[in-house]
Scaffold this motif. Structure first.
Motif, PDB file in Angstrom:
ATOM      1  N   MET A 100       0.783  -1.376   0.021  1.00  0.00           N
ATOM      2  CA  MET A 100      -0.109   0.103   0.165  1.00  0.00           C
ATOM      3  C   MET A 100       0.760   1.244  -0.003  1.00  0.00           C
ATOM      4  SD  MET A 100      -3.241   0.796  -0.041  1.00  0.00           S
ATOM      5  CE  MET A 100      -4.534   1.738   0.470  1.00  0.00           C
ATOM      6  N   LYS A 101       1.827   1.117   0.791  1.00  0.00           N
ATOM      7  CA  LYS A 101       2.798   2.211   0.875  1.00  0.00           C
ATOM      8  C   LYS A 101       3.329   2.533  -0.549  1.00  0.00           C
ATOM      9  CE  LYS A 101       6.889   4.002   3.636  1.00  0.00           C
ATOM     10  NZ  LYS A 101       7.848   3.602   4.491  1.00  0.00           N
ATOM     11  N   ASP A 102       3.767   1.557  -1.163  1.00  0.00           N
ATOM     12  CA  ASP A 102       4.309   1.740  -2.593  1.00  0.00           C
ATOM     13  C   ASP A 102       3.472   2.460  -3.581  1.00  0.00           C
ATOM     14  OD1 ASP A 102       6.819   0.717  -1.834  1.00  0.00           O
ATOM     15  OD2 ASP A 102       6.367  -1.428  -2.857  1.00  0.00           O
ATOM     16  N   LEU A 103       1.909   2.054  -3.362  1.00  0.00           N
ATOM     17  CA  LEU A 103       1.025   2.502  -4.413  1.00  0.00           C
ATOM     18  C   LEU A 103       0.851   4.025  -4.061  1.00  0.00           C
ATOM     19  CD1 LEU A 103      -1.220   2.224  -6.265  1.00  0.00           C
ATOM     20  CD2 LEU A 103      -2.941   1.708  -4.380  1.00  0.00           C
ATOM     21  N   LEU A 104       1.048   4.401  -2.735  1.00  0.00           N
ATOM     22  CA  LEU A 104       0.672   5.942  -2.491  1.00  0.00           C
ATOM     23  C   LEU A 104       2.032   6.647  -2.908  1.00  0.00           C
ATOM     24  CD1 LEU A 104      -0.667   5.857   1.423  1.00  0.00           C
ATOM     25  CD2 LEU A 104      -1.786   6.527  -0.940  1.00  0.00           C
ATOM     26  N   GLY A 105       3.102   6.135  -2.616  1.00  0.00           N
ATOM     27  CA  GLY A 105       4.323   6.557  -3.357  1.00  0.00           C
ATOM     28  C   GLY A 105       4.412   6.856  -4.810  1.00  0.00           C
ATOM     29  N   MET A 106       3.855   5.835  -5.498  1.00  0.00           N
ATOM     30  CA  MET A 106       3.733   5.902  -7.072  1.00  0.00           C
ATOM     31  C   MET A 106       2.675   6.997  -7.355  1.00  0.00           C
ATOM     32  SD  MET A 106       3.586   2.174  -8.345  1.00  0.00           S
ATOM     33  CE  MET A 106       3.048   2.580  -9.880  1.00  0.00           C
ATOM     34  N   MET A 107       1.294   7.187  -6.671  1.00  0.00           N
ATOM     35  CA  MET A 107       0.580   8.347  -6.801  1.00  0.00           C
ATOM     36  C   MET A 107       1.049   9.655  -6.676  1.00  0.00           C
ATOM     37  SD  MET A 107      -2.899   6.638  -7.192  1.00  0.00           S
ATOM     38  CE  MET A 107      -3.925   7.928  -6.701  1.00  0.00           C
ATOM     39  N   SER A 108       1.833   9.720  -5.694  1.00  0.00           N
ATOM     40  CA  SER A 108       2.550  11.047  -5.229  1.00  0.00           C
ATOM     41  C   SER A 108       3.345  11.413  -6.415  1.00  0.00           C
ATOM     42  CB  SER A 108       3.171  10.914  -3.919  1.00  0.00           C
ATOM     43  OG  SER A 108       4.058  11.938  -3.664  1.00  0.00           O
ATOM     44  N   LYS A 109       4.214  10.326  -6.950  1.00  0.00           N
ATOM     45  CA  LYS A 109       5.206  10.624  -7.957  1.00  0.00           C
ATOM     46  C   LYS A 109       4.576  11.154  -9.398  1.00  0.00           C
ATOM     47  CE  LYS A 109       9.374   9.664  -6.609  1.00  0.00           C
ATOM     48  NZ  LYS A 109      10.492  10.377  -6.547  1.00  0.00           N
ATOM     49  N   ALA A 110       3.310  10.425  -9.355  1.00  0.00           N
ATOM     50  CA  ALA A 110       2.587  10.731 -10.748  1.00  0.00           C
ATOM     51  C   ALA A 110       2.113  12.009 -10.732  1.00  0.00           C
ATOM     52  CB  ALA A 110       1.476   9.750 -10.758  1.00  0.00           C
ATOM     53  N   LYS A 111       1.608  12.501  -9.427  1.00  0.00           N
ATOM     54  CA  LYS A 111       1.058  13.934  -9.383  1.00  0.00           C
ATOM     55  C   LYS A 111       2.027  15.025  -9.546  1.00  0.00           C
ATOM     56  CE  LYS A 111      -3.016  12.935  -6.792  1.00  0.00           C
ATOM     57  NZ  LYS A 111      -4.007  13.508  -5.722  1.00  0.00           N
ATOM     58  N   GLU A 112       3.375  14.428  -8.924  1.00  0.00           N
ATOM     59  CA  GLU A 112       4.535  15.229  -9.344  1.00  0.00           C
ATOM     60  C   GLU A 112       5.054  15.442 -10.602  1.00  0.00           C
ATOM     61  OE1 GLU A 112       9.173  15.151  -8.117  1.00  0.00           O
ATOM     62  OE2 GLU A 112       7.565  14.562  -6.570  1.00  0.00           O
ATOM     63  N   MET A 113       5.023  14.423 -11.438  1.00  0.00           N
ATOM     64  CA  MET A 113       5.487  14.538 -12.825  1.00  0.00           C
ATOM     65  C   MET A 113       4.271  15.309 -13.440  1.00  0.00           C
ATOM     66  SD  MET A 113       7.990  13.223 -13.354  1.00  0.00           S
ATOM     67  CE  MET A 113       8.152  13.015 -15.075  1.00  0.00           C
ATOM     68  N   GLN A 114       2.954  14.911 -13.159  1.00  0.00           N
ATOM     69  CA  GLN A 114       1.860  15.672 -13.861  1.00  0.00           C
ATOM     70  C   GLN A 114       2.060  17.248 -13.836  1.00  0.00           C
ATOM     71  OE1 GLN A 114      -2.000  15.173 -12.585  1.00  0.00           O
ATOM     72  NE2 GLN A 114      -2.902  15.541 -14.440  1.00  0.00           N
ATOM     73  N   ALA A 115       2.478  17.692 -12.559  1.00  0.00           N
ATOM     74  CA  ALA A 115       2.681  19.088 -12.379  1.00  0.00           C
ATOM     75  C   ALA A 115       4.077  19.687 -13.066  1.00  0.00           C
ATOM     76  CB  ALA A 115       3.172  19.369 -10.748  1.00  0.00           C
ATOM     77  N   LYS A 116       4.986  18.687 -13.159  1.00  0.00           N
ATOM     78  CA  LYS A 116       6.283  18.982 -13.848  1.00  0.00           C
ATOM     79  C   LYS A 116       5.970  19.180 -15.384  1.00  0.00           C
ATOM     80  CE  LYS A 116       9.661  17.406 -10.901  1.00  0.00           C
ATOM     81  NZ  LYS A 116      11.032  16.531 -10.590  1.00  0.00           N
ATOM     82  N   PHE A 117       5.287  18.371 -15.984  1.00  0.00           N
ATOM     83  CA  PHE A 117       4.774  18.383 -17.288  1.00  0.00           C
ATOM     84  C   PHE A 117       3.933  19.717 -17.602  1.00  0.00           C
ATOM     85  CE2 PHE A 117       5.979  13.805 -17.831  1.00  0.00           C
ATOM     86  CZ  PHE A 117       6.821  13.855 -18.659  1.00  0.00           C
ATOM     87  N   ALA A 118       3.195  20.069 -16.854  1.00  0.00           N
ATOM     88  CA  ALA A 118       2.142  21.197 -17.060  1.00  0.00           C
ATOM     89  C   ALA A 118       3.126  22.407 -17.004  1.00  0.00           C
ATOM     90  CB  ALA A 118       1.266  21.264 -15.854  1.00  0.00           C
ATOM     91  N   GLN A 119       4.149  22.484 -16.102  1.00  0.00           N
ATOM     92  CA  GLN A 119       5.104  23.528 -16.065  1.00  0.00           C
ATOM     93  C   GLN A 119       6.050  23.552 -17.366  1.00  0.00           C
ATOM     94  OE1 GLN A 119       7.879  23.321 -12.950  1.00  0.00           O
ATOM     95  NE2 GLN A 119       9.216  25.092 -13.741  1.00  0.00           N
ATOM     96  N   LEU A 120       6.375  22.305 -17.815  1.00  0.00           N
ATOM     97  CA  LEU A 120       7.126  22.309 -19.155  1.00  0.00           C
ATOM     98  C   LEU A 120       6.482  22.776 -20.271  1.00  0.00           C
ATOM     99  CD1 LEU A 120       9.601  20.910 -20.870  1.00  0.00           C
ATOM    100  CD2 LEU A 120       8.158  18.816 -20.952  1.00  0.00           C
ATOM    101  N   GLN A 121       5.212  22.366 -20.470  1.00  0.00           N
ATOM    102  CA  GLN A 121       4.223  22.532 -21.313  1.00  0.00           C
ATOM    103  C   GLN A 121       4.077  24.506 -21.342  1.00  0.00           C
ATOM    104  OE1 GLN A 121       0.559  20.622 -20.839  1.00  0.00           O
ATOM    105  NE2 GLN A 121       1.440  19.098 -22.427  1.00  0.00           N
ATOM    106  N   ASP A 122       4.001  25.078 -20.272  1.00  0.00           N
ATOM    107  CA  ASP A 122       4.106  26.441 -19.978  1.00  0.00           C
ATOM    108  C   ASP A 122       5.467  26.896 -20.557  1.00  0.00           C
ATOM    109  OD1 ASP A 122       1.472  26.449 -19.068  1.00  0.00           O
ATOM    110  OD2 ASP A 122       2.197  26.631 -17.105  1.00  0.00           O
ATOM    111  N   GLU A 123       6.622  26.164 -20.396  1.00  0.00           N
ATOM    112  CA  GLU A 123       7.740  26.820 -20.811  1.00  0.00           C
ATOM    113  C   GLU A 123       7.966  26.637 -22.345  1.00  0.00           C
ATOM    114  OE1 GLU A 123      11.279  24.983 -18.622  1.00  0.00           O
ATOM    115  OE2 GLU A 123      10.195  25.305 -16.563  1.00  0.00           O
ATOM    116  N   ILE A 124       7.590  25.500 -22.671  1.00  0.00           N
ATOM    117  CA  ILE A 124       7.620  25.292 -24.260  1.00  0.00           C
ATOM    118  C   ILE A 124       6.815  26.406 -25.008  1.00  0.00           C
ATOM    119  CG2 ILE A 124       6.610  23.842 -26.152  1.00  0.00           C
ATOM    120  CD1 ILE A 124       7.944  21.424 -24.240  1.00  0.00           C
ATOM    121  N   ALA A 125       5.580  26.626 -24.539  1.00  0.00           N
ATOM    122  CA  ALA A 125       4.706  27.881 -25.005  1.00  0.00           C
ATOM    123  C   ALA A 125       5.499  29.291 -25.117  1.00  0.00           C
ATOM    124  CB  ALA A 125       3.321  28.088 -24.302  1.00  0.00           C
TER     125      ALA A 125
END
Length: 107
Positions: free
Chosen positions: A1-26
């Motif tokens: 269960m701990k691994d699943l929460l860690g993966m979900m946290s990482k996924a949200k972190e990556m999603q935020a980073k990709f949103a920032q990347l898209q803003d930078e690319i624009a």
């Protein structure tokens, strides 16, 4: 269960980073040229044409096809520069991640 929460946290972190990347690319702008600088094109990170400059010496009736070719070449030059900048930004963001070869990001 701990691994699943860690993966979900990482996924949200990556999603935020990709949103920032898209803003930078624009905000990226790249200029391309052809004909030794007689035609210059500037594109945004979203491949929107921002400016087009044509040397007045090209405005001759019999040179219309040459001018058209130079505009296309300048556009393609600028496009390749935007794509290279996007790849570099994506590479910086995904450094160290186990992403399969050939997978293009951002999604």
């Amino acid at each position: 269960m701990k691994d699943l929460l860690g993966m979900m946290s990482k996924a949200k972190e990556m999603q935020a980073k990709f949103a920032q990347l898209q803003d930078e690319i624009a905000t990226i702008e790249a200029s391309g040229q052809s004909g030794g600088g007689l035609v210059q094109v500037t594109l945004s990170g979203k491949f929107e044409l921002r400016s087009l400059k044509i040397d007045p010496s090209l405005f001759k009736e019999d040179d219309v096809e040459v001018l058209e070719d130079l505009i296309l070449a300048a556009h393609n030059d600028a496009k390749s520069k935007v794509e290279a900048a996007m790849q570099e930004k994506t590479r910086e963001l995904t450094a160290g991640l186990p992403i399969p070869p050939g997978m293009k990001l951002p999604f």
